[in-house]
Scaffold this motif. Structure first.
Motif, PDB file in Angstrom:
ATOM      1  N   GLY A   1       0.829  -1.196   0.000  1.00  0.00           N
ATOM      2  CA  GLY A   1       0.000   0.000   0.000  1.00  0.00           C
ATOM      3  C   GLY A   1       0.858   1.238   0.000  1.00  0.00           C
ATOM      4  O   GLY A   1       2.071   1.181   0.207  1.00  0.00           O
ATOM      5  N   ALA A   2       0.208   2.381  -0.238  1.00  0.00           N
ATOM      6  CA  ALA A   2       0.966   3.624  -0.339  1.00  0.00           C
ATOM      7  C   ALA A   2       0.168   4.791   0.212  1.00  0.00           C
ATOM      8  O   ALA A   2      -1.069   4.810   0.159  1.00  0.00           O
ATOM      9  CB  ALA A   2       1.352   3.898  -1.784  1.00  0.00           C
ATOM     10  N   VAL A   3       0.901   5.759   0.745  1.00  0.00           N
ATOM     11  CA  VAL A   3       0.355   7.082   1.051  1.00  0.00           C
ATOM     12  C   VAL A   3       0.851   7.992  -0.067  1.00  0.00           C
ATOM     13  O   VAL A   3       2.051   8.081  -0.311  1.00  0.00           O
ATOM     14  CB  VAL A   3       0.851   7.587   2.412  1.00  0.00           C
ATOM     15  N   VAL A   4      -0.065   8.621  -0.764  1.00  0.00           N
ATOM     16  CA  VAL A   4       0.296   9.472  -1.898  1.00  0.00           C
ATOM     17  C   VAL A   4      -0.076  10.915  -1.582  1.00  0.00           C
ATOM     18  O   VAL A   4      -1.162  11.179  -1.050  1.00  0.00           O
ATOM     19  CB  VAL A   4      -0.413   9.008  -3.188  1.00  0.00           C
ATOM     20  N   THR A   5       0.812  11.827  -1.894  1.00  0.00           N
ATOM     21  CA  THR A   5       0.552  13.238  -1.611  1.00  0.00           C
ATOM     22  C   THR A   5      -0.177  13.905  -2.775  1.00  0.00           C
ATOM     23  O   THR A   5       0.006  13.533  -3.939  1.00  0.00           O
ATOM     24  CB  THR A   5       1.855  14.009  -1.329  1.00  0.00           C
ATOM     25  N   VAL A   6      -0.993  14.884  -2.448  1.00  0.00           N
ATOM     26  CA  VAL A   6      -1.705  15.686  -3.440  1.00  0.00           C
ATOM     27  C   VAL A   6      -1.626  17.144  -3.021  1.00  0.00           C
ATOM     28  O   VAL A   6      -1.477  17.449  -1.825  1.00  0.00           O
ATOM     29  CB  VAL A   6      -3.194  15.274  -3.566  1.00  0.00           C
ATOM     30  N   PRO A   7      -1.731  18.078  -3.959  1.00  0.00           N
ATOM     31  CA  PRO A   7      -1.805  19.488  -3.572  1.00  0.00           C
ATOM     32  C   PRO A   7      -2.970  19.713  -2.612  1.00  0.00           C
ATOM     33  O   PRO A   7      -4.032  19.102  -2.764  1.00  0.00           O
ATOM     34  CB  PRO A   7      -2.028  20.206  -4.906  1.00  0.00           C
ATOM     35  N   ALA A   8      -2.770  20.558  -1.627  1.00  0.00           N
ATOM     36  CA  ALA A   8      -3.818  20.813  -0.641  1.00  0.00           C
ATOM     37  C   ALA A   8      -5.090  21.318  -1.308  1.00  0.00           C
ATOM     38  O   ALA A   8      -6.195  21.089  -0.808  1.00  0.00           O
ATOM     39  CB  ALA A   8      -3.327  21.829   0.393  1.00  0.00           C
ATOM     40  N   TYR A   9      -4.933  22.002  -2.440  1.00  0.00           N
ATOM     41  CA  TYR A   9      -6.092  22.600  -3.093  1.00  0.00           C
ATOM     42  C   TYR A   9      -6.676  21.719  -4.194  1.00  0.00           C
ATOM     43  O   TYR A   9      -7.471  22.178  -4.997  1.00  0.00           O
ATOM     44  CB  TYR A   9      -5.720  23.980  -3.629  1.00  0.00           C
ATOM     45  N   PHE A  10      -6.297  20.448  -4.245  1.00  0.00           N
ATOM     46  CA  PHE A  10      -6.956  19.501  -5.150  1.00  0.00           C
ATOM     47  C   PHE A  10      -8.404  19.328  -4.702  1.00  0.00           C
ATOM     48  O   PHE A  10      -8.674  19.115  -3.518  1.00  0.00           O
ATOM     49  CB  PHE A  10      -6.244  18.153  -5.106  1.00  0.00           C
ATOM     50  N   ASN A  11      -9.346  19.379  -5.655  1.00  0.00           N
ATOM     51  CA  ASN A  11     -10.737  19.134  -5.302  1.00  0.00           C
ATOM     52  C   ASN A  11     -11.022  17.631  -5.305  1.00  0.00           C
ATOM     53  O   ASN A  11     -10.137  16.806  -5.562  1.00  0.00           O
ATOM     54  CB  ASN A  11     -11.691  19.904  -6.226  1.00  0.00           C
ATOM     55  N   GLU A  12     -12.276  17.275  -5.037  1.00  0.00           N
ATOM     56  CA  GLU A  12     -12.606  15.857  -4.880  1.00  0.00           C
ATOM     57  C   GLU A  12     -12.389  15.074  -6.170  1.00  0.00           C
ATOM     58  O   GLU A  12     -11.959  13.918  -6.143  1.00  0.00           O
ATOM     59  CB  GLU A  12     -14.059  15.706  -4.394  1.00  0.00           C
ATOM     60  N   ARG A  13     -12.682  15.669  -7.321  1.00  0.00           N
ATOM     61  CA  ARG A  13     -12.452  14.976  -8.593  1.00  0.00           C
ATOM     62  C   ARG A  13     -10.971  14.665  -8.770  1.00  0.00           C
ATOM     63  O   ARG A  13     -10.596  13.573  -9.222  1.00  0.00           O
ATOM     64  CB  ARG A  13     -12.936  15.852  -9.748  1.00  0.00           C
ATOM     65  N   GLN A  14     -10.139  15.623  -8.453  1.00  0.00           N
ATOM     66  CA  GLN A  14      -8.698  15.427  -8.627  1.00  0.00           C
ATOM     67  C   GLN A  14      -8.150  14.384  -7.652  1.00  0.00           C
ATOM     68  O   GLN A  14      -7.261  13.600  -7.990  1.00  0.00           O
ATOM     69  CB  GLN A  14      -7.976  16.770  -8.445  1.00  0.00           C
ATOM     70  N   ARG A  15      -8.710  14.356  -6.443  1.00  0.00           N
ATOM     71  CA  ARG A  15      -8.288  13.356  -5.464  1.00  0.00           C
ATOM     72  C   ARG A  15      -8.745  11.961  -5.889  1.00  0.00           C
ATOM     73  O   ARG A  15      -8.012  10.980  -5.736  1.00  0.00           O
ATOM     74  CB  ARG A  15      -8.832  13.720  -4.079  1.00  0.00           C
ATOM     75  N   ARG A  16      -9.948  11.882  -6.411  1.00  0.00           N
ATOM     76  CA  ARG A  16     -10.432  10.586  -6.891  1.00  0.00           C
ATOM     77  C   ARG A  16      -9.575  10.088  -8.053  1.00  0.00           C
ATOM     78  O   ARG A  16      -9.279   8.897  -8.158  1.00  0.00           O
ATOM     79  CB  ARG A  16     -11.896  10.706  -7.328  1.00  0.00           C
TER      80      ARG A  16
END
Length: 568
Positions: A111-126
């Motif tokens: 498994g992994a923990v992946v980073t995303v920009p704090a300002y990513f919206n839900e579509r981008q996180r999905r």
């Protein structure tokens, strides 16, 4: 084994928690950073990272970079007449990083923990989660990039820290977070950002500045458009990097054995990039405003992201904050190292049992409503916030809405994420229809409660007191692979939050105490106590934990003093 991955626009990195510390894992070339580049030829052979980036100038139609900016959109890239989504290209990078870990440790990551920009919206996180699934990785958690960087920064000495600001300017995105650390808790107070601002944009400014200065510029026009663009992009990146340590640097492009060169000075670049530098200011101001923290109260300004090496950025920050920013954490490594710390937390890593992370909702969550103006005209599609951005999560908030027409039998609303007043400019997450008793307008009310956690699970509970009807909508990533048992566990954890602060024991007790005080005094004292009651009730209505806790402490202190002054 869980791993931490910084999936960047320009470069990506992977780290693991081992022997009580976070450490980066090198790729096959021995490098800690893997360029986020993919190249696929007509036979299907695939190059990743440095090898792909080397092909950008020679095979631009087969190579793609900066695809992270397309995450969560319908946009695609075409390589050899085949369209690929940003998720598919990101999956190639993720799989390559997992392969590097397996090569270095002999163990395949589960498994992994992946980073995303704090300002990513839900579509981008999905979309980021989908990329992980395509790569064969179970994404245990997404963590905001500034939060990950704060972990890497804060755990260098394990000491408490007053609020500090993480300034994260990467290749394609810009994030700001205000973080506080105390008693083993890493608390994010606020985040803001710009998903369309990064090193790539400064490269475009460099191209626009340098190209008119090249002699024999017409030679570039003989090249195919994609090759010309790739050559200019690579030259801009190189020049920008050199200007980080030099007063001037060459912008050089080779066409048919002819080298076209222009000398660019730091001053010229700073002037050309002035509009981009101005854009850095708004997210900083928004994060300070949302956290109710004054710039003078910040204990530090921490730099993260390769683009923060640019002198133009550091000069702007020094002017903005009146101090030199902190660059003690490696700007390219901090995010991956922090992600590995989070991965270690999830897997029970040695030395991490006392660390807890709290984050905030990156965007406002609410529903669409209709409103009526003074002339009786209806306006629909108006956003009504329920959970404001930068509210600590997990969180539960409730708002009340009423019918607008006589005999109305149904209330229908969409669930949205965003900041715009017009819901058409926000992200729609779901929809709910609720039957209501047919009565005169304004006589039927519904209570809409949003409950939201760090995994992105959003529960919408609707109650119609007039009929006793209740409805529930669970909004979760459609690709969430959690079992029904795990999902139910998450929902039960949120259940404890579904109580209005007015009903919580400590607030009930304090209200009872202040009401008794009101009854026990007269005159001016009674008038003052009445104001205290009003102020505390106002704090309770905000449903904000920090606001309520501050108001509770102030009221308790005031009551203690009042009762101490009573005659025996």
């Amino acid at each position: 084994m869980y791993i931490g991955i910084d999936l960047g626009t320009t470069n990506s990195a992977v780290a693991i928690w081992r022997d009580g510390k976070s450490e980066l894992v090198p790729n096959a070339l021995g490098e800690m950073l893997t360029p986020s580049a993919v190249s696929i030829d007509e036979t299907g052979q695939t190059w990743v990272g440095r090898a792909a980036l080397d092909r950008l100038a020679t095979h631009p139609h087969q190579t793609v970079t900066s695809f992270k900016r397309m995450m969560g959109t319908e946009a695609s890239v075409t390589l050899n007449k085949r369209d690929f989504s940003a998720e598919e290209m990101s999956a190639v990078i993720l799989r390559s990083l997992a392969d590097d870990v397996e090569a270095a440790t002999g163990e395949r990551p589960e498994g992994a923990v992946v980073t995303v920009p704090a300002y990513f919206n839900e579509r981008q996180r999905r979309a980021t989660r989908r990329a992980g699934e395509i790569a064969g990785l179970k994404i245990e958690r997404l963590i905001n990039e500034p939060t990950a960087a704060a972990l890497a920064f804060g755990l260098t000495d394990r000491g408490d820290r007053e609020p500090f600001l993480v300034f994260d300017l990467g290749g394609g995105t810009f994030d700001v977070s205000i973080v506080e650390m105390f008693d083993g808790i890493v608390e994010v107070r606020a985040s803001a950002g710009d998903n369309r601002l990064g090193g790539d944009d400064f490269d475009q400014v460099m191209v626009k500045l340098a190209r008119p200065m090249l002699e024999n510029d017409e030679a570039l026009e003989t090249l195919p458009g994609d090759r010309r663009k790739a050559l200019l992009q690579l030259a801009a990146q190189k020049t920008r990097c050199e200007l980080s340590t030099k007063a001037e640097a060459p912008f050089s492009v080779t066409v048919d054995d002819t080298e076209l060169t222009a000398m660019i000075t730091t001053e010229q670049f700073e002037e050309a990039a002035a509009s981009l530098v101005r854009r850095l200011r708004d997210p900083v101001i928004r994060s300070l405003r949302d956290s109710n923290i004054d710039v003078k109260s910040l204990s530090d300004v921490v730099l993260v992201g390769g683009a923060t090496r640019m002198p133009v950025v550091r000069k702007a920050l020094t002017r903005m904050f009146g101090r030199f920013p902190n660059s003690s954490v490696h700007p390219d490594h901090a995010v991956a190292l922090g992600a590995a710390i989070q991965a270690g937390l999830l897997s029970g890593g040695e030395g991490l049992e006392e660390i807890r992370i709290t984050d905030v909702a990156p965007f406002t969550l609410g529903i669409d409503v209709a409103d009526r103006d003074a002339k009786g005209n209806y306006y629909t599609g108006i956003f009504s916030p329920i959970i404001d951005r930068n509210t600590p999560v997990p969180v539960s908030r409730v708002q009340t809405y009423g019918t607008m027409e006589n005999g109305q039998r149904e209330i229908r609303f969409g669930v949205y994420q965003g900041e715009a007043r017009d819901v058409a400019h926000n992200v729609k997450l779901g929809e709910l229809k609720v039957p209501v008793p047919a009565r005169p307008a304004g006589e039927v009310f519904i209570n809409v409660r949003f409950t939201y956690d760090t995994s992105g699970l959003l529960e919408v509970d609707v109650e119609v007191p007039a009929s006793g009807l209740k409805r529930n909508l669970v909004i979760v990533d459609e690709d969430d692979k959690r079992s029904a048992k795990d999902m139910e566990k998450s929902r039960k954890a949120l259940e404890a939050l579904k109580v209005h602060p007015r009903e919580e024991a400590e607030n009930v007790a304090l209200l009872a105490r202040v009401e008794r005080a009101y009854e026990g005094f007269t005159g001016f004292d009674r008038e003052i106590i009445g104001r205290w009651i009003g102020d505390f009730n106002s704090a309770l209505e905000t449903q904000d934990r920090r606001t309520i806790a501050d108001a509770r402490a102030q009221l308790t202190e005031a009551l203690d003093k009042l009762e101490e002054d009573e005659p025996l």
